[in-house]
Write an enzyme that holds these catalytic residues in place. Structure first.
Site, PDB file in Angstrom:
ATOM      1  N   GLU A 117       0.814  -1.210   0.000  1.00  0.00           N
ATOM      2  CA  GLU A 117       0.000   0.000   0.000  1.00  0.00           C
ATOM      3  C   GLU A 117       0.848   1.259   0.000  1.00  0.00           C
ATOM      4  O   GLU A 117       1.968   1.261   0.514  1.00  0.00           O
ATOM      5  CB  GLU A 117      -0.850   0.054   1.273  1.00  0.00           C
ATOM      6  CG  GLU A 117      -1.683  -1.152   1.499  1.00  0.00           C
ATOM      7  CD  GLU A 117      -2.189  -1.221   2.932  1.00  0.00           C
ATOM      8  OE1 GLU A 117      -2.817  -2.218   3.268  1.00  0.00           O
ATOM      9  OE2 GLU A 117      -1.931  -0.292   3.710  1.00  0.00           O
ATOM     10  N   CYS A 142       3.218   8.203   2.193  1.00  0.00           N
ATOM     11  CA  CYS A 142       3.619   7.167   3.140  1.00  0.00           C
ATOM     12  C   CYS A 142       3.861   5.898   2.329  1.00  0.00           C
ATOM     13  O   CYS A 142       2.937   5.396   1.678  1.00  0.00           O
ATOM     14  CB  CYS A 142       2.489   6.989   4.151  1.00  0.00           C
ATOM     15  SG  CYS A 142       2.762   5.670   5.324  1.00  0.00           S
ATOM     16  N   CYS A 158       5.388  -7.873   7.272  1.00  0.00           N
ATOM     17  CA  CYS A 158       6.367  -7.428   8.264  1.00  0.00           C
ATOM     18  C   CYS A 158       6.611  -8.565   9.237  1.00  0.00           C
ATOM     19  O   CYS A 158       5.683  -9.306   9.582  1.00  0.00           O
ATOM     20  CB  CYS A 158       5.820  -6.210   9.016  1.00  0.00           C
ATOM     21  SG  CYS A 158       6.999  -5.477  10.175  1.00  0.00           S
ATOM     22  N   CYS A 192       4.024  -6.901  15.697  1.00  0.00           N
ATOM     23  CA  CYS A 192       3.309  -6.057  16.665  1.00  0.00           C
ATOM     24  C   CYS A 192       1.830  -6.435  16.560  1.00  0.00           C
ATOM     25  O   CYS A 192       1.242  -6.376  15.471  1.00  0.00           O
ATOM     26  CB  CYS A 192       3.515  -4.575  16.357  1.00  0.00           C
ATOM     27  SG  CYS A 192       5.263  -4.089  16.326  1.00  0.00           S
ATOM     28  N   CYS A 204      -0.997  -4.188  14.886  1.00  0.00           N
ATOM     29  CA  CYS A 204      -0.762  -3.677  13.532  1.00  0.00           C
ATOM     30  C   CYS A 204      -1.258  -4.703  12.508  1.00  0.00           C
ATOM     31  O   CYS A 204      -0.910  -5.885  12.583  1.00  0.00           O
ATOM     32  CB  CYS A 204       0.739  -3.439  13.358  1.00  0.00           C
ATOM     33  SG  CYS A 204       1.214  -3.020  11.679  1.00  0.00           S
ATOM     34  N   CYS A 236      -1.658   1.335   8.549  1.00  0.00           N
ATOM     35  CA  CYS A 236      -0.707   0.304   8.190  1.00  0.00           C
ATOM     36  C   CYS A 236      -1.327  -1.073   7.895  1.00  0.00           C
ATOM     37  O   CYS A 236      -1.818  -1.744   8.775  1.00  0.00           O
ATOM     38  CB  CYS A 236       0.284   0.189   9.335  1.00  0.00           C
ATOM     39  SG  CYS A 236       1.729  -0.723   8.913  1.00  0.00           S
TER      40      CYS A 236
END
Ligand code: SAH
Length: 380
Positions: free
Chosen positions: A93, A106, A113, A117, A120, A335
């Site tokens: 994105e 951004c 990832c 976390c 997220c 995110c």
């Protein structure tokens, strides 16, 4: 497109010259300027003779790496979000945000990832692969093109999309250099956001370009931070703050802490006091954002009055803190959220169910988190 197809923005200036070896150097300049100054498509290189344009379009090294899966816009066009598919089918994105006096993009640095976390959406989805330099630069070029079409100039880039930039160091740094050198963006207007990878921060401190550093802190003691941000177990807060101090001393650049305010988890007066104790000695600016709801996380963002109280307490304690606008919530511009929605397991956010109590019990916050309150409205 072949899985190994690369972005036209992967090519260096010398690589383009080699590719166009039979052409005079001013032709190479025309193509390069078209790509970087005008961010145009090859078909729009009207200063280049038509036969050469046709040859450029059929040249694999000059393909685009990003194909749009969807584009959405909110806040009356002030926020534009793209979901791209790369040559091998992975999705990332990009979000463009226009503010008075600046336009910021951004960008994603990884597909997925590995930092895990829990709050997220990207962390919940796991890691797929690193992005290449060209795939990162192309996101910026396409956003710059969109900004131009809206009569704006792209001024800022934040590496705050999907992925952990410092876990994909070389391609990200090459992208930074390219954006600075070829797109003409000043280092002051480039911000790398990290979950807190200490060796990466130290490496960054030794680079030629002084970019801004944002650290996603979210908790100011190791017990809570290790729950929210698992990599804290490897690089605990003490070591992270020392690295931040070294970065600041070395680069003299603005340091900021990102803090997603989670209802009854990290939004208490004691959290603000602990955070102030870390931010003040480093002169760090605190960016507060109420947690965006994600499918795999039980708790919601802090209500507005507690966000304001948290900011006021920080200000009172001598820390600069601002509340970040929750841009693009209506188009899932947080995110990983759009990719999560468009992925193989579509998630109906409205019917998100809380995680089992076992997970909640991991939080060391006094009395544990409250029962998840109803999700905030997603209407614009
Ligand atoms: N990995 C990098 C950059 C990507 S995340 C980092 O951790 O900084 C960009 C920012 O969005 C980080 O501050 C991250 O903690 C925050 N974020 C992730 N999920 C969020 C959510 N659901 N609500 C609010 N902020 C979130």
């Amino acid at each position: 497109m072949a899985a190994e197809a690369r972005s036209r923005y992967e090519l260096s200036r010398a690589g383009l010259a080699e590719l166009l070896g039979d052409q005079p150097s001013y032709r190479v300049d025309q193509v390069w300027r078209g790509l970087y100054e005008r961010c145009c498509e090859l078909s729009e290189l009207t200063d280049v003779p038509r036969p050469l344009r046709a040859r450029l379009s059929s040249e694999p090294a000059l393909h685009r790496a990003l194909s749009p899966v969807s584009t959405s816009s909110s806040d009356a066009g002030a926020t534009v979000k793209w979901l791209w598919e790369l040559a091998d089918g992975v999705r990332v994105e990009t979000v463009l945000m226009h503010y008075p006096g600046r336009s910021t993009v951004c960008v994603s640095t990884q597909a997925g990832c590995a930092m895990a976390c829990g709050f997220c959406a990207t962390g919940q989805a796991g890691f797929t692969r690193n992005l290449r330099t060209g795939e990162i630069v192309e996101q910026v070029a396409l956003a710059a093109r969109e900004a131009r079409a809206a009569g704006r100039r792209l001024s800022n880039v934040v590496f705050m999309g999907m992925g952990e930039p410092l876990a994909n160091y070389e391609p990200v740094w090459s992208a930074v250099e390219r954006l600075h050198g070829e797109l003409g963006l000043s280092a002051r207007h480039l911000t790398l956001s990290t979950v807190g990878l200490v060796p990466g921060i130290d490496r960054l401190a030794g680079e030629r370009l002084p970019v801004n550093l944002a650290v996603s802190l979210h908790a100011a003691n190791d017990a809570l931070r290790s729950c929210l941000v698992p990599i804290n177990r490897r690089y605990p807060i003490g070591a992270l703050m020392e690295a931040c101090g070294r970065y600041r001393a070395e680069r003299g650049r603005r340091l900021s802490f990102e803090w997603a305010l989670i209802d009854a988890v990290n939004d208490r007066p004691s959290d603000a006091a602990e955070l102030a104790g870390l931010a003040r000695p480093l002169g760090a600016h605190v960016n507060l954002i109420p947690l965006n709801p994600t499918p795999g996380y039980p708790t919601v963002g802090s209500p507005r009055h507690r966000v304001v109280a948290f900011r006021d307490q920080l200000n009172h304690l001598g820390v600069n803190a601002t509340i970040r606008q929750n841009r693009g919530t209506a188009i899932d511009a947080a995110c990983g959220q759009l990719a999560a929605r468009a992925g193989s397991q579509p998630v109906a956010l409205a019917s998100r169910t809380p995680r089992p109590a076992a997970r909640l019990a991991q939080w060391p916050s006094a009395g544990g988190p409250t029962t998840p309150s109803p999700r905030p409205s997603r209407s614009p």
